[in-house]
Design an enzyme around this catalytic site. Structure first.
Site, PDB file in Angstrom:
ATOM      1  N   HIS A  10      -1.020   7.645 -15.671  1.00  0.00           N
ATOM      2  CA  HIS A  10       0.083   6.785 -15.234  1.00  0.00           C
ATOM      3  C   HIS A  10       0.785   6.263 -16.481  1.00  0.00           C
ATOM      4  O   HIS A  10       0.511   5.167 -16.952  1.00  0.00           O
ATOM      5  CB  HIS A  10      -0.437   5.632 -14.372  1.00  0.00           C
ATOM      6  N   HIS A  62       4.803  11.951 -10.585  1.00  0.00           N
ATOM      7  CA  HIS A  62       5.044  10.513 -10.495  1.00  0.00           C
ATOM      8  C   HIS A  62       6.019  10.081 -11.580  1.00  0.00           C
ATOM      9  O   HIS A  62       7.199  10.313 -11.484  1.00  0.00           O
ATOM     10  CB  HIS A  62       3.719   9.759 -10.569  1.00  0.00           C
ATOM     11  N   CYS A 120       0.791  -1.235   0.000  1.00  0.00           N
ATOM     12  CA  CYS A 120       0.000   0.000   0.000  1.00  0.00           C
ATOM     13  C   CYS A 120       0.824   1.288   0.000  1.00  0.00           C
ATOM     14  O   CYS A 120       0.371   2.317  -0.523  1.00  0.00           O
ATOM     15  CB  CYS A 120      -0.927   0.039   1.226  1.00  0.00           C
ATOM     16  N   MET A 131      -7.646   1.172  -7.496  1.00  0.00           N
ATOM     17  CA  MET A 131      -7.457   0.451  -6.242  1.00  0.00           C
ATOM     18  C   MET A 131      -7.606  -1.045  -6.527  1.00  0.00           C
ATOM     19  O   MET A 131      -8.658  -1.498  -6.991  1.00  0.00           O
ATOM     20  CB  MET A 131      -8.510   0.892  -5.219  1.00  0.00           C
ATOM     21  N   CYS A 181       1.494   3.790  -3.126  1.00  0.00           N
ATOM     22  CA  CYS A 181       0.471   4.730  -3.597  1.00  0.00           C
ATOM     23  C   CYS A 181       0.017   5.696  -2.505  1.00  0.00           C
ATOM     24  O   CYS A 181      -0.260   6.864  -2.785  1.00  0.00           O
ATOM     25  CB  CYS A 181      -0.741   3.968  -4.127  1.00  0.00           C
ATOM     26  N   HIS A 182      -0.090   5.216  -1.278  1.00  0.00           N
ATOM     27  CA  HIS A 182      -0.679   6.029  -0.210  1.00  0.00           C
ATOM     28  C   HIS A 182       0.339   6.727   0.676  1.00  0.00           C
ATOM     29  O   HIS A 182      -0.040   7.570   1.488  1.00  0.00           O
ATOM     30  CB  HIS A 182      -1.607   5.158   0.656  1.00  0.00           C
TER      31      HIS A 182
END
Length: 567
Positions: A389, A346, A66, A107, A69-70
């Protein structure tokens, strides 16, 4: 609170470690965030019931699955923030359902895919209701402790000692095995499997084409000599606890002089000697967000590219929205151009001329364009989609719009094209020339090649099993202005012939000549995975590569295309 980390034994001389062969010097297992012992932060009234062992397991799952991304501190970037003020507002039932089923916005469906058990989903729904632990720092002493020169430069071959066509070699990430596979692009044989860090994120090639650099999510960098009879690591270092990016200097006169790696935790980048990985300069990226002018404790280093026009590294600092142009000619008097761009920077890549860097500020739905020759911001434009992305993106010549660069999206099924020819097509330059639909949300990579007439778009993180196992292919020469292009769906997962699990297809990658495109069929670590090779002209299956050593294959990097920034 973090318990004291344990250290590996340090050799008497950490600069040079010799064995009978490189494998003898390999020592696996440098610390990852997931392995550090933690304590539950101060308990508060209303906290969910969780034992210390459960919290430790939750931390391990979070950092492995996780945090990318978070964020380590759960403040969000590509993924939403997961701090307790937000998670408690949603509540346990919402979190448990969301973790189980995922969403088309990117997600993953951790529960229904089988990646997490029902018990682990329950655990993670409770875990994110608690305050996150804060990891320890990682500086020069820790880096030097981890640094190993396995084969000194003077002891390395003076010429290529194998029969491998290095330019058509594929470096394939074996995510959960902590390895990479070197696969021959001509014969499809696995030439070597090399121990690396956990979940290698990218492979990069030195300017000379001799050395392969890989970095794991555990921030371990391996420098692999492709000239050796059996390619193997000749140096390694750990530059933090969580990381994504590595690159080498490419400017004429500075080829292979330096390597650079960027960390997610601690938020910093490190410039290293290009022959040995000796750490030379550590620079923190903590600081103020460009627009709010408020302090951020975790501005992670995302994409790093080497400029072809200046002796500079181009560094994306995710949370503060800044792009750094770092001049590496004088590390003692480091000169850095700081460009205010957009938050949540990113990944991205260069246009076909290698002059312009186009990068996604994915949580803001924007693309940022930097002129690497002039060292300045050119444009910021919205893609019209949710969470672009691009990987490194895809360069091609559109029949009507001329040269363009393409990105797909995590959050929806759209593909966006941005014009990249300010002289020949000024009306399209740095604007979204077109947007059209692909298979579905959850795309991670888009790819083409100068010798190909096809544009490939995956949908890896889509919760629908059939969609995530397929790829959309658009014919470039058939694209027309104001006409929604049609696509062909390739059932890559079906062609792989894997009956068990929910294999996901990820990252199209071309061979050197642009005649084949390779796909990873990424299954759970205890299930069969594969590489599927497709003929680019006919879109027909050419080869399925299966081997017990191909454990969770994800990213693939052709040596020549990566070295020359061909995409």
């Amino acid at each position: 609170m973090w318990a004291q980390d344990t250290k590996e034994p340090i050799p008497e001389d950490p600069k040079v470690v010799h064995g009978d062969n490189p494998a003898d010097a390999y020592q696996p297992s440098m610390t990852t965030l997931a392995e550090i012992q933690v304590q539950i932060p101060g308990r508060k009234e209303g906290d969910p019931v969780m034992t210390q062992d459960e919290f430790q397991r939750g931390t391990k799952i979070y950092f492995e699955r996780c945090a990318g991304c978070h964020g380590v501190l759960r403040k969000g970037a590509t993924g939403k923030p997961l701090t307790p003020d937000i998670t408690r507002e949603h509540g346990y039932d919402y979190l448990q359902s969301f973790i189980t089923y995922g969403s088309p916005a990117g997600m993953p469906n951790w529960g229904t895919s089988g990646e997490l058990s029902e018990a682990d989903v329950d655990l993670m729904a409770r875990y994110v209701l608690l305050e996150p632990p804060t990891p320890p720092e990682f500086g020069m002493p820790e880096m030097l402790d981890s640094w190993k020169v396995i084969v000194a430069p003077e002891d390395r071959p003076t010429k290529k000692m194998n029969d491998i066509d290095i330019e058509n070699l594929m470096s394939v990430t074996l995510r959960d095995a902590g390895e990479i596979a070197l696969i021959d692009g001509n014969t499809y044989d696995i030439r070597e499997v090399i121990k690396t860090g956990y979940a290698v994120h990218i492979s990069r090639i030195s300017a000379s084409g001799r050395y392969l650099f890989v970095i794991g999510r555990d921030a371990r960098v391996n420098m692999i000599d492709l000239w050796m009879e059996h390619p193997s690591s000749v140096a390694e270092i750990k530059i933090g606890m969580e990381a994504r990016s590595v690159e080498t200097s490419k400017m004429e006169g500075w080829e292979d002089k330096y390597a650079i790696a960027g960390a997610y935790w601690p938020p910093q980048y490190v410039i290293m000697d290009g022959d040995t990985l000796e750490p030379k300069k550590i620079v923190s990226t903590r600081g103020n967000i460009y627009d709010e002018q408020t302090y951020h404790p975790e501005p992670r280093v995302a994409a790093i590219l080497a400029s072809h026009y200046r002796p500079e590294f181009i560094i994306n600092v995710k949370e503060t929205g800044k792009i750094l142009m770092v001049d590496y000619t004088d590390l003692k008097n480091l000169k850095t151009t700081e460009i205010e761009a957009e938050r949540f920077l990113h990944d991205g890549g260069l246009d076909s001329t290698h002059r312009y860097f186009i990068t996604a500020a994915n949580a803001r739905g924007k693309l940022v364009v930097i002129d690497t020759k002039e060292g300045k911001l050119v444009a910021i434009t919205e893609t019209g989609g949710e969470t672009p992305h691009p990987g490194r993106g895809a360069n091609f010549v559109h029949p009507d719009y001329g040269p363009v660069w393409a990105t797909s999206h995590l959050g929806d099924d759209s593909v966006a094209l941005i014009g990249t020819d300010p002289e020949g097509h000024p009306e399209q330059a740095w604007k979204i020339a077109d947007s059209f639909y692909a298979l579905g949300g959850g795309s991670l990579f888009i790819k083409t090649h100068p010798n190909s007439d096809n544009l490939y778009v995956d949908a890896t993180l889509n919760p629908d099993a059939e969609t995530s196992a397929s790829v959309a292919v658009f014919k470039i020469s058939d694209m027309k202005e104001s006409v929604e292009p049609e696509y062909t769906t390739l059932p890559i997962g079906e062609w792989a012939g894997i009956a068990d699990g929910q294999p996901r297809v990820v990252q199209p990658e071309f061979n050197k000549e642009g005649t084949e495109v390779w796909f990873s069929v990424w299954n759970a670590k205890d299930k069969v995975s594969a590489i599927v090779v497709v003929d680019d002209k006919t879109l027909e299956l050419k080869k399925v590569i299966k081997d017990p050593r191909l454990i969770t294959p994800t990213g693939k990097f052709n040596v020549y295309n990566t070295q020359k920034d061909v995409y």
